[in-house]
Design a protein around this motif. Structure first.
Motif, PDB file in Angstrom:
ATOM      1  N   ASN A  96      17.542   4.467   2.076  1.00  0.00           N
ATOM      2  CA  ASN A  96      17.530   3.167   1.872  1.00  0.00           C
ATOM      3  C   ASN A  96      16.320   2.468   1.930  1.00  0.00           C
ATOM      4  OD1 ASN A  96      20.973   2.289   3.238  1.00  0.00           O
ATOM      5  ND2 ASN A  96      20.081   2.142   1.090  1.00  0.00           N
ATOM      6  N   ASN A  97      16.094   1.434   1.165  1.00  0.00           N
ATOM      7  CA  ASN A  97      14.757   0.875   0.833  1.00  0.00           C
ATOM      8  C   ASN A  97      14.402  -0.050   2.306  1.00  0.00           C
ATOM      9  OD1 ASN A  97      13.648  -2.152  -0.245  1.00  0.00           O
ATOM     10  ND2 ASN A  97      12.551  -0.307  -1.050  1.00  0.00           N
ATOM     11  N   GLY A 113      16.077  -0.835  -3.269  1.00  0.00           N
ATOM     12  CA  GLY A 113      14.846  -0.212  -3.874  1.00  0.00           C
ATOM     13  C   GLY A 113      14.912   0.027  -5.442  1.00  0.00           C
ATOM     14  N   THR A 162      16.452  -3.298   2.214  1.00  0.00           N
ATOM     15  CA  THR A 162      17.759  -3.154   2.472  1.00  0.00           C
ATOM     16  C   THR A 162      18.002  -3.043   3.908  1.00  0.00           C
ATOM     17  OG1 THR A 162      17.864  -1.770   0.479  1.00  0.00           O
ATOM     18  CG2 THR A 162      19.832  -1.802   1.925  1.00  0.00           C
ATOM     19  N   GLY A 178       9.152   8.700  -4.632  1.00  0.00           N
ATOM     20  CA  GLY A 178      10.032   7.732  -4.264  1.00  0.00           C
ATOM     21  C   GLY A 178      11.490   7.800  -4.423  1.00  0.00           C
ATOM     22  N   GLY A 187      21.733  -2.166  -2.488  1.00  0.00           N
ATOM     23  CA  GLY A 187      20.258  -1.594  -2.176  1.00  0.00           C
ATOM     24  C   GLY A 187      19.063  -2.048  -2.959  1.00  0.00           C
ATOM     25  N   GLY A 245      15.100   9.450  -4.439  1.00  0.00           N
ATOM     26  CA  GLY A 245      15.464   9.786  -3.015  1.00  0.00           C
ATOM     27  C   GLY A 245      15.517  11.357  -2.687  1.00  0.00           C
ATOM     28  N   ASN A 251      12.802   4.188   2.982  1.00  0.00           N
ATOM     29  CA  ASN A 251      11.967   4.636   1.867  1.00  0.00           C
ATOM     30  C   ASN A 251      10.886   3.666   1.631  1.00  0.00           C
ATOM     31  OD1 ASN A 251      10.856   5.140  -0.534  1.00  0.00           O
ATOM     32  ND2 ASN A 251      12.856   5.660  -1.546  1.00  0.00           N
ATOM     33  N   GLU A 267       7.061   3.025  -2.068  1.00  0.00           N
ATOM     34  CA  GLU A 267       6.285   1.817  -3.092  1.00  0.00           C
ATOM     35  C   GLU A 267       5.650   2.255  -4.025  1.00  0.00           C
ATOM     36  OE1 GLU A 267       6.464  -2.709  -1.925  1.00  0.00           O
ATOM     37  OE2 GLU A 267       4.849  -1.768  -1.026  1.00  0.00           O
ATOM     38  N   LYS A 287      27.543   4.038   0.370  1.00  0.00           N
ATOM     39  CA  LYS A 287      26.623   5.090   0.784  1.00  0.00           C
ATOM     40  C   LYS A 287      26.810   5.537   2.292  1.00  0.00           C
ATOM     41  CE  LYS A 287      22.500   4.964  -1.117  1.00  0.00           C
ATOM     42  NZ  LYS A 287      21.030   4.622  -0.951  1.00  0.00           N
TER      43      LYS A 287
HETATM   44  C1  LIG Z   1      10.691   7.288 -10.068  1.00  0.00           C
HETATM   45  C2  LIG Z   1      11.316   6.639  -8.685  1.00  0.00           C
HETATM   46  C3  LIG Z   1      10.802   6.027  -7.859  1.00  0.00           C
HETATM   47  C4  LIG Z   1      11.330   5.442  -6.823  1.00  0.00           C
HETATM   48  N1  LIG Z   1      10.528   4.697  -5.685  1.00  0.00           N
HETATM   49  C5  LIG Z   1      11.083   4.151  -4.995  1.00  0.00           C
HETATM   50  C6  LIG Z   1      10.307   3.478  -3.847  1.00  0.00           C
HETATM   51  O1  LIG Z   1       9.176   3.434  -3.816  1.00  0.00           O
HETATM   52  N2  LIG Z   1      10.938   2.786  -2.906  1.00  0.00           N
HETATM   53  C7  LIG Z   1      12.355   2.922  -2.706  1.00  0.00           C
HETATM   54  O2  LIG Z   1      12.955   2.327  -1.922  1.00  0.00           O
HETATM   55  N3  LIG Z   1      13.129   3.364  -3.576  1.00  0.00           N
HETATM   56  C8  LIG Z   1      12.638   3.889  -4.700  1.00  0.00           C
HETATM   57  N4  LIG Z   1      13.383   4.469  -5.642  1.00  0.00           N
HETATM   58  C9  LIG Z   1      15.020   4.403  -5.453  1.00  0.00           C
HETATM   59  C10 LIG Z   1      15.280   5.466  -4.667  1.00  0.00           C
HETATM   60  O3  LIG Z   1      15.649   6.729  -5.482  1.00  0.00           O
HETATM   61  C11 LIG Z   1      16.591   5.004  -3.858  1.00  0.00           C
HETATM   62  O4  LIG Z   1      17.430   4.862  -4.847  1.00  0.00           O
HETATM   63  C12 LIG Z   1      16.270   4.254  -2.793  1.00  0.00           C
HETATM   64  O5  LIG Z   1      15.610   4.270  -2.216  1.00  0.00           O
HETATM   65  C13 LIG Z   1      17.629   3.830  -2.121  1.00  0.00           C
HETATM   66  O6  LIG Z   1      17.507   2.985  -1.367  1.00  0.00           O
HETATM   67  P1  LIG Z   1      18.412   1.482  -1.839  1.00  0.00           P
HETATM   68  O7  LIG Z   1      19.790   1.820  -2.064  1.00  0.00           O
HETATM   69  O8  LIG Z   1      18.329   0.713  -0.537  1.00  0.00           O
HETATM   70  O9  LIG Z   1      17.799   0.953  -2.924  1.00  0.00           O
HETATM   71  C14 LIG Z   1      12.783   5.268  -6.753  1.00  0.00           C
HETATM   72  C15 LIG Z   1      13.430   5.971  -7.836  1.00  0.00           C
HETATM   73  C16 LIG Z   1      12.966   6.613  -8.952  1.00  0.00           C
HETATM   74  C17 LIG Z   1      13.487   7.214  -9.913  1.00  0.00           C
END
Ligand SMILES: Cc1cc2nc3c(=O)[nH]c(=O)nc-3n(C[C@H](O)[C@H](O)[C@H](O)COP(=O)(O)O)c2cc1C
Ligand code: SF4
Lengths: 214, 637
Positions: free
Chosen positions: B342-343, B189, B346, B306, B187, B308, B215, B218, B198
């Motif tokens: 997911n971001n 993100g 991703t 952001g 991921g 999850g 997600n 950002e 996942k």
């Molecule tokens: C405070 C905080 C802010 C987050 N902001 C984002 C965000 O803006 N975009 C994002 O994709 N993931 C963000 N995340 C991570 C997400 O919780 C999540 O892990 C992610 O969206 C999963 O996608 P991925 O596995 O494709 O990375 C953030 C996590 C935290 C703790």
């Protein structure tokens, strides 16, 4: 559902329904784990006070007991240097935002903070942090009770009672970050809110934030 | 029945190709109109192109495209004229737009003096791969960004877009899942959790209703790669989302995009509409029995949304506040149903992996972190912008070869990587390869790919304070460690940067608190918030010490620890600019004609230092402030 499993807490073998949260299994068996925000019915648990840390075999770091379901063969220790360190810091952090005048407090001697201090031999004063207590007024507008936000530890038990048990919806969490607090909708006094003075919230308050008059 | 999807796709593809080929018969001007381009004035440039083309009665099209990643040179325009190599021009203004139309489109002079790069190999002008940046850059998910029209699905289809979707519809969902798992797609993100794992956890749930969410929140200050991708190549994300839904068995998908990204929201909405018209979305996708719909949700903007579980909670209309895990979102997410979040990035890799295979994907990057990394390069760096490099590229290569180093002959000090809760790494860590695990080991993290370069003028204590203040303000306040702990840390840092802290023991407390917040917080905001402080304590310990024991800021940045001083031996009696530049009239002329600063009035705005002509450079900063006595005592003699 109620398949029984066996786990060990501090060397004691205990049987419990599978899937029950570790915190309740421990408390039901008279094994104390500090907690403030735990309410059995809240699912998923709030897990916000960060006091119920324990060591569980297989986990690298301490975990909170309130949201961990027990499983067969689980081995738990309620104390370890890492657990004690986290609980001490969380406790002191809460105290730094809490008006600490026990002698003047309606909950003196029945306060959960005092209980935690006693159980874990923690000091009821600040040793490392400076006080952050905010200058907020006491709301004594209801006939039967008063709310002192400077003593509130944000456990959320009152909000749960108000919403889910009394079904009123007079109070809730407002604001973010360091300013988070429990207020009525629109920050009015309790007397001007839909509050019906059922007193459920006062009964669950673990500290001196909500107290009956007299 | 499965084969039908590929046949249907071939027809759609043929029509798109025909359209794009016809388009290429005439001159085309592509103007970068993503938010970064617009901010630099691209709208005026586009109008200038249009007006000039019209006034000459030319049959040339002007098309809005997204971001190419060379944001430092915006506005950017690409001109493709049949018979010529397509060329890209940077720093285009209305004047240059007019000139390009007359010289290049009307006449046949490509104006090489203004061209930045050629887009096809040729004998005359260099292409991207001839630049150092091009050698290290390897575009996977940014390949088409800035080169295709995001508002016209046919541009994407012409580049084989949705071919992967047509292909996977002939496979079993489990086969798709296996491919993504075997690609070890992690991921993008922040946390680098394997996407396949996942998805599988979600697929296994018995509940028939499942959700998949992109997600696009950002929230990192300064980061804009997700916005850029959504605005520049929306269909790549959409295709990824559809494929993942097929693999997971999801029934409905969502884009969660922050409301501050109106253009991204518009672009995605248009793209979804067009995808629906072509039969890539909706009922019986490409003639198969797979139904899937995607909706757009506008996020409320708080940084923690952001995360999850907070994201899901805000989509349900509740406060955007994280909740503890377990249960994972894949068990109980949006509306209590199994959910994959997911971001943006991703999802972008998914069509590429399905089209080219897991082995192709794994041939780039490192075994533990295959594929590429996308960064927003900002700060004290020559070429800021969006870059995509293979995982495993070192920080040094990224900063010095891709970003072309530190401008103004300043010295590199640190790189802050991973967003507001990433870490600050020093020179000695520059050979760390960029991958999820190596960065974490060094105390930083991949985060969502923000990378800020810092130079000798940056105070590391001040930087740590700055980032901590950001997360402290963004804390939702739910849990004890993050709500109160970050506040106490901030107070300590405030005291240090203001010269109020004289006791070195405060640094022990700072570290203890940082470690406890990391271990004790409920969500990753709190768990990562102390990273900038922990890494600066680890790598820039001396700077902390000097602040505390000497009351001195070595970078001369902490306002309370410096004073401004006009060196008499450098000041020219004849010049007056500093006097005029001072907003508080703190500068006066001494009896001997030299200028001096009334420290009582000075607000340390830096104006006099900036305006003092370079031939004098008479304004200097002194730290600690006590140095002033020495200086003034000395000069009086
Ligand atoms: C405070 C905080 C802010 C987050 N902001 C984002 C965000 O803006 N975009 C994002 O994709 N993931 C963000 N995340 C991570 C997400 O919780 C999540 O892990 C992610 O969206 C999963 O996608 P991925 O596995 O494709 O990375 C953030 C996590 C935290 C703790
Ligand atoms: S770590 Fe911070 S942001 Fe996360 S739940 Fe706790 S208080 Fe909220």
């Amino acid at each position: 559902m109620s398949k029984k499993i066996t786990l060990t807490i501090d060397g004691r073998e205990i049987t419990a329904p599978e899937g029950e949260k570790l915190l309740w299994v421990a408390l039901d068996n008279d094994i104390y784990i500090p907690n403030l925000c735990a309410v059995k019915e809240i699912d998923p648990p709030q897990a916000s006070c960060r006091l119920c840390f324990v060591e569980v075999e297989g986990y690298r770091e301490p975990v909170t007991a309130c949201n961990l379901a027990v499983t067969e063969g689980m081995v738990v220790k309620t104390r370890s240097p890492a657990v004690d360190r986290l609980v001490k810091t969380a406790f002191e952090l809460l105290l730094s935002d809490h008006r600490l005048k026990c002698s003047e407090c309606p909950k003196n001697r029945s306060c959960e903070l005092q209980k935690i201090a006693k159980e874990r031999r923690l000091k009821l004063r600040l040793t490392r942090f400076r006080p952050l207590v905010k200058d907020l007024p006491i709301d004594d507008s209801p006939d039967t009770f008063a709310f002192d936000p400077t003593r509130c530890v944000l456990c959320g038990r009152c909000v749960w009672e108000d919403h889910e048990v009394a079904g009123v919806g007079a109070i809730g969490f407002s604001r973010r970050g360091i300013d988070r607090r429990v207020t009525t909708f629109g920050d009015t006094s309790l007397a001007d809110s839909p509050c019906i003075e059922c007193g459920f919230c006062v009964e669950v308050c673990p500290v001196g934030a909500l107290s009956f008059k007299e | 029945m499965g084969q039908a999807s590929t046949e249907l796709y071939e027809k759609i593809k043929a029509a798109a190709t025909e359209k794009i080929t016809a388009l290429k018969q005439k001159p085309v001007v592509l103007v970068g109109m993503a938010t970064c381009g617009k901010a630099a004035g691209a709208e005026k440039v586009r109008e200038a192109f249009k007006k000039e083309i019209e006034s000459h009665g030319l049959e040339a099209q002007v098309i809005d495209v997204g971001c190419m990643g060379h944001c430092y040179a915006e506005p950017l325009a690409i001109i493709a004229k049949p018979g010529h190599t397509p060329l890209c021009y940077g720093y285009v203004d209305e004047e240059l737009a007019k000139r390009l139309v007359i010289d290049f489109l009307v006449n046949d002079d490509p104006c090489y003096e203004f061209a930045m790069v050629a887009l096809e190999t040729n004998d005359v002008f260099p292409t991207f791969s001839d630049f150092p940046r091009g050698v290290y850059e390897q575009k996977m998910i940014l390949e088409h960004c800035g080169f295709i029209d995001p508002e016209d699905i046919d541009h994407y289809i012409d580049k084989d877009g949705y071919a992967a979707l047509a292909k996977i519809l002939t496979l079993e969902p489990e086969e798709v899942l296996e491919e993504v798992k075997s690609a070890n797609l992690r991921g993008r993100g922040g946390a680098g959790f394997p996407a396949g794992t996942k998805w599988e956890a979600c697929r296994k749930q018995k509940e028939p209703v499942k959700y998949v969410i992109c997600n696009g929140d950002e929230g990192d200050p300064g980061a804009f790669m997700d916005r850029s991708i959504l605005e520049s190549n929306p269909h790549q994300v959409i295709e990824g989302l559809i494929i993942s839904a097929y693999a997971i068995g999801a029934t409905e998908g969502y884009f969660y995009i922050r409301a501050e990204y109106p253009q991204a929201i518009r672009t995605i909405r248009t793209a979804l509409e067009q995808a629906r018209e072509k039969g890539f979305l909706g009922k019986s996708i490409l003639g198969s029995d797979f139904d899937f719909e995607i909706k757009v949700f506008q996020g409320s903007g708080a940084f923690v949304c952001g995360e999850g579980s907070a994201l899901v909670s805000s989509m349900e209309g509740k406060m955007g506040i994280p909740r503890p895990r377990p249960p994972r979102l894949t068990t109980s997410g949006f509306r209590g149903k199994p959910t994959v979040v997911n971001n943006v990035k991703t999802f972008c890799y998914v069509p590429l992996i399905m089209k080219n295979g897991a082995d192709w994907f794994k041939s780039t990057g490192t075994p533990g972190s295959p594929g590429t990394a996308v960064f927003t390069l900002v700060g004290k760096i020559t070429n800021s912008g969006l870059v995509e490099v293979p995982m495993g590229t070192t920080l040094r290569q990224l900063i010095y070869d891709v970003g072309e180093g530190i401008p103004d002959e300043k010295e590199f000090k640190a790189v802050q990587i991973g967003g507001p809760s990433g870490g600050c790494l020093p020179e000695s860590a520059l050979d760390v390869p960029i991958d999820f695990d190596s960065l974490e080991e060094a105390g930083a993290m991949m985060g969502s790919g923000g990378l800020v370069v810092l130079n000798e003028d940056d105070c590391m204590v001040g930087i740590a304070r700055y980032f901590l203040e950001f997360v402290q303000k963004e804390s939702c306040g739910k849990c004890t460690f993050c709500r109160l702990g970050t506040k106490h840390m901030l107070e300590i840092l405030n005291d240090i940067t203001q010269g109020k802290e004289k006791d070195l023991a405060s640094l022990d407390l700072l570290r203890e608190l940082a470690e406890d917040i990391k271990a004790g917080s409920l969500c990753n905001l709190g768990k990562t918030a102390p990273n900038p402080v922990l890494t600066t304590l680890r790598y820039f310990w001396d700077e902390y010490i000097v602040h505390i024991t000497e009351g001195r800021c070595p970078a001369l940045m902490c306002k309370d620890l410096i004073v401004y001083y006009i060196a008499p031996e450098l000041c020219s009696k004849l010049c007056n600019v500093c006097v005029g530049s001072c907003p508080t009239e703190a500068i006066y002329t001494r009896e001997d004609g030299l200028k001096a600063i009334d420290q009582e009035k000075c607000v340390k705005c830096d104006n006099c230092l900036k305006t003092c002509p370079p031939q004098y450079n008479a304004v200097i900063k002194l730290s600690p402030p006590e140095m002033l006595k020495e200086k003034e005592g000395g000069s009086a003699k």
